[in-house]
Design an enzyme around this catalytic site. Structure first.
Site, PDB file in Angstrom:
ATOM      1  CB  SER A   1      -0.934   0.005   1.208  1.00  0.00           C
ATOM      2  OG  SER A   1      -0.217  -0.237   2.394  1.00  0.00           O
TER       3      SER A   1
ATOM      4  CG  ASP B   1      -5.145   4.303   7.284  1.00  0.00           C
ATOM      5  OD1 ASP B   1      -3.939   4.200   7.612  1.00  0.00           O
ATOM      6  OD2 ASP B   1      -5.614   3.762   6.265  1.00  0.00           O
TER       7      ASP B   1
ATOM      8  CG  HIS C   1      -1.843   3.081   4.996  1.00  0.00           C
ATOM      9  ND1 HIS C   1      -3.100   2.577   5.223  1.00  0.00           N
ATOM     10  CD2 HIS C   1      -1.139   2.097   4.393  1.00  0.00           C
ATOM     11  CE1 HIS C   1      -3.162   1.325   4.767  1.00  0.00           C
ATOM     12  NE2 HIS C   1      -1.982   1.006   4.271  1.00  0.00           N
TER      13      HIS C   1
END
Ligand code: NAG
Length: 354
Positions: A38, A327, A330
């Site tokens: 990610s 979040d 991340h």
């Protein structure tokens, strides 16, 4: 005269207006290519059936036009900052984006997929793109740029591009510590060893396909990631020492193997980008970096929300530029920017050895 002018413009472009890209004058990077998870996924997961997505608000709230692109943050992610720092372009696009143009391909794309890891089981559990498939996509990509630019030019692009690989967090933090399978098969050093082997295999594969400048991200301080603090950090949300030690152990093994590999591959730079110590420095001295909150994310409570649990119903913090994390997993755009600026000088030196 014309040539001088072009060089001047190119040189201004490479150094940006802030003059902090550190790219040496004689270095030219035609493209950047990203693999992994990610941190480098600009939206490949949008096209998959998986829960690991970020293509809905409030993700992308600070991106161009407030658009949720699938990047797992509020704005630009690591790949975008790297593309900019290397003088390539402003945004690193997702390879699977159906609107991608030939010119986007020629200056590089990301094959990364949020939720993936070195271990094939990690991507399987998350329903995302394993590194083996990212490699197949890269082979397909090479054919495309050969068709577009010709054999010789395509080879030049690959040789001079910088390749980035980010994986390992999902292997340990989701696969190993959440699901029982790997824990029954391996102890922590054993699993770390397996991951390092897989990392080395992957680097060798992209090297075979022509990569000559390769950057591999180390493990971050796992125990200081907000979701881990929530799980095991107690009421004071401390960093979990045990998990940080796992990251350090993995990084030690990875460093050794990468150094060994780098010395065995001629005319190739394989560089480990430290993702551990710079983050610890930011977490311990937030004010020094203009930040205020480093122990929870901006989205929702900041303690558990990520991907589909960070959504349009989540309240968000007043100012995400004060947060290291967007979040519970991340970094914010701001966090990415700070981190890249911290590693850039050393990274450039090792990549271009000046
Ligand atoms: C948010 O924080 C940044 C960084 O400290 C600051 O420059 C900006 O003005 C703040 N924005 C708001 C709306 O307070």
């Amino acid at each position: 005269m014309k040539v001088i002018l072009i060089c001047l413009v190119a040189s201004l472009y490479i150094h940006g207006n802030d003059g902090t890209t550190y790219l040496p004058d004689d270095a030219f990077v035609p493209a950047i290519i990203a693999f992994g998870d990610s941190l480098l996924d600009p939206g490949n997961n949008n096209y998959l059936k998986t829960l690991t997505k970020a293509n809905f608000p409030p993700y992308g709230k600070d991106f161009l036009g407030g658009k949720p692109t699938g990047r797992f943050t509020n704005g630009k992610t690591l790949g975008d900052f790297l593309a900019k720092a290397l003088g390539v372009k402003e945004y690193l696009p997702a390879y699977l984006d159906p609107l991608i143009k030939d010119n986007d391909l020629l200056t590089g794309v990301s094959f990364a997929s949020g939720g993936t890891g070195y271990d094939p089981l990690t991507s399987k559990l998350a329903g995302v793109i394993p590194l083996s498939l990212q490699l197949e996509m890269f082979k397909q990509y090479i054919l495309k740029i050969k068709a577009k630019a010709g054999e010789e030019a395509a080879k030049n692009i690959i040789t001079n591009s910088v390749f980035f690989v980010s994986a390992n967090s999902n292997d340990f933090l989701t696969n190993y510590y959440v699901f029982p399978i790997r824990r029954l098969q391996y102890d922590v050093p054993g699993y770390g060893n397996k991951l390092v082997k897989l990392a080395v295999d992957f680097i060798q594969e992209i090297h075979k396909l022509g990569a000559r400048r390769i950057v591999v991200f180390s493990a971050p301080p796992y125990g200081c990631i907000p979701i881990e603090r929530t799980i095991a950090g107690g009421v004071n949300r401390r960093c979990i020492d045990k998990y940080n030690k796992v990251a350090q152990m993995f990084n030690g093994m990875l460093k050794q193997e990468i150094q060994f590999l780098a010395s065995s591959l001629p005319e190739t730079r394989v560089v480990l980008a430290d993702f551990y110590n710079p983050l610890i420095s930011i977490i311990e001295n937030p004010q020094q970096y203009g930040l205020e909150v480093t122990d929870k994310g901006c989205c929702g409570t900041g303690k558990i929300e990520m991907s589909f649990t960070c959504n349009k119903l989540s309240k968000i913090c007043r100012n995400d530029s004060k947060f290291l994390f967007w979040d519970s997993l991340h970094p914010t755009e701001k966090g990415c920017n700070i981190y890249i600026n911290l590693i850039l000088p050393d990274l450039m030196k090792s990549l271009f050895r000046y």
